[in-house]
Design an enzyme around this catalytic site. Sequence first.
Site, mmCIF file in Angstrom:
data_model
loop_
_atom_site.group_PDB
_atom_site.id
_atom_site.type_symbol
_atom_site.label_atom_id
_atom_site.label_comp_id
_atom_site.label_asym_id
_atom_site.label_seq_id
_atom_site.Cartn_x
_atom_site.Cartn_y
_atom_site.Cartn_z
ATOM 1 N N GLU A 10 70.127 106.583 65.528
ATOM 2 C CA GLU A 10 70.344 107.555 66.484
ATOM 3 C C GLU A 10 70.269 108.866 65.824
ATOM 4 O O GLU A 10 71.128 109.070 65.250
ATOM 5 C CB GLU A 10 71.610 106.926 67.101
ATOM 6 N N ARG A 34 73.001 116.971 75.638
ATOM 7 C CA ARG A 34 72.707 116.261 74.503
ATOM 8 C C ARG A 34 71.713 115.148 74.780
ATOM 9 O O ARG A 34 71.720 114.378 75.677
ATOM 10 C CB ARG A 34 73.767 115.658 73.787
ATOM 11 N N ARG A 45 74.271 107.052 64.107
ATOM 12 C CA ARG A 45 74.620 105.766 63.667
ATOM 13 C C ARG A 45 73.634 104.786 63.731
ATOM 14 O O ARG A 45 72.635 105.237 64.200
ATOM 15 C CB ARG A 45 75.721 105.269 64.951
ATOM 16 N N ASP A 65 81.594 106.734 81.974
ATOM 17 C CA ASP A 65 81.282 105.334 81.266
ATOM 18 C C ASP A 65 80.725 104.516 82.343
ATOM 19 O O ASP A 65 80.768 104.641 83.891
ATOM 20 C CB ASP A 65 82.547 104.498 80.938
ATOM 21 N N ARG A 71 95.878 103.301 66.985
ATOM 22 C CA ARG A 71 96.829 102.200 67.128
ATOM 23 C C ARG A 71 97.438 102.123 66.028
ATOM 24 O O ARG A 71 96.832 101.957 64.968
ATOM 25 C CB ARG A 71 96.318 100.989 67.532
ATOM 26 N N TYR A 97 80.736 112.612 81.935
ATOM 27 C CA TYR A 97 80.483 111.830 80.931
ATOM 28 C C TYR A 97 81.274 110.736 81.409
ATOM 29 O O TYR A 97 82.070 110.166 80.990
ATOM 30 C CB TYR A 97 81.305 112.527 79.755
ATOM 31 N N ARG A 149 88.893 109.780 73.852
ATOM 32 C CA ARG A 149 88.292 108.448 74.448
ATOM 33 C C ARG A 149 88.408 107.392 73.555
ATOM 34 O O ARG A 149 88.499 106.347 73.822
ATOM 35 C CB ARG A 149 86.576 108.703 74.662
#
Length: 369
Positions: free
Chosen positions: A303, A246, A277, A353, A173, A351, A169
């Site tokens: 979280e 989860r 996070r 988006d 780069r 999952y 995901r």
Amino acid sequence: MYNYLIVGSGLYGAVMAQQLHAAGKNVLVIDKRPNIAGNVYTENVEGIQVHKYGAHIFHTNDKKVWDYLQAFTVFNRFTNSPVANYKGELYSLPFNMYTFNKMWGVVTPEEAAAKIAEQRKEITGVPRNLEEQAISLVGRDIFEKLIKGYTEKQWGRDCKDLPAFIIRRLPVRYTFDNNYFNALYQGIPIGGYTKMVAKMLEGVEVRLNEDYLADKAKWDALAEKVIYTGPIDAYFHYKLGYLEYRSVRFETELLDMPNFQGNAAVNYTDRETPWTRIIEHKWFEFGKDEAGNDLPRTVISREYSSEWKPGDEPYYPVNDERNSALYASYKALADKEDKVIFGGRLGEYKYYDMDQVIAAALERVEGLE
Ligand code: UDP
């Protein structure tokens, strides 16, 4: 008699409702929560749009989806660039030249590529799990500092026991580009997601605090067809066993300071910090309220990821082999429910988006009109 009863007012349900209503169908939406918008729900706290069920940054390459949403909201120019905090060392995400420079002191893309090529040698053959996939993409150092701890906290499983696709995901780069997504279109709805979903549901009858499964026969009698966006295993009373999810717990605080961490998202990638996070919500809207005023205070959410158990909110499907097989069995049962369409992250145990869920709903609804 309604043509459609839609169970759940998250994005899948909202798109279905909007499209069917626009096509002249008689639609009723119910939701067991006291609010619309499912997990994209945002709540205004002192002018800050708080993402109540976790950070949602809209991004897509799908022009059809992007164009569709323009009727319901204006997106701001937010670009997601999370920072990783590993024991006080800060790294840029996703994995890019800034990350490689901080990790190894390399300066050119060639030097970075050489470093990663050296470290990926330990993986031979096609990566079989998240750990092998991660090392093969970015090498062991980044895996150890930025992936392993975070992933094990997030999923409660060893990186060797997780599917490789999860780490794919994230972009890798060899340029100086901290944009977390490879997406042509990206932003946050100005005024919040709740406002956007409310606009989608304009003219549609919505009843909140209504639990479909608690009185299924009553609700089924109200409509010709049902669109169910809750967990597929719950629909069948878990009769084939529990699918694993989860869950996430948020500790949200209003702080009397203007700037806690200087960024919307900081990931804590070590294993010891208990949260995964911290989100500082005001930065999704550049620290300003809708009128453009600076905000003196700030709202943060820590979280904590946990294994779902009955009574918790499910957030992420765990798409490993066992669960995928179990889902296939539930799907076979679902296909026999002539009157019911199962959709969305929970209804399809996928999952997704946000853009994918919208695309799926737009596609599914076409056959119905
Ligand atoms: N991930 C990681 N370190 C990070 C961020 C993400 O190892 O700092 C891994 C982790 O396994 C996570 C996956 O990448 O589950 C996908 O991350 P994404 O940000 O897409 O997850 P989401 O925002 O959906 O929670």
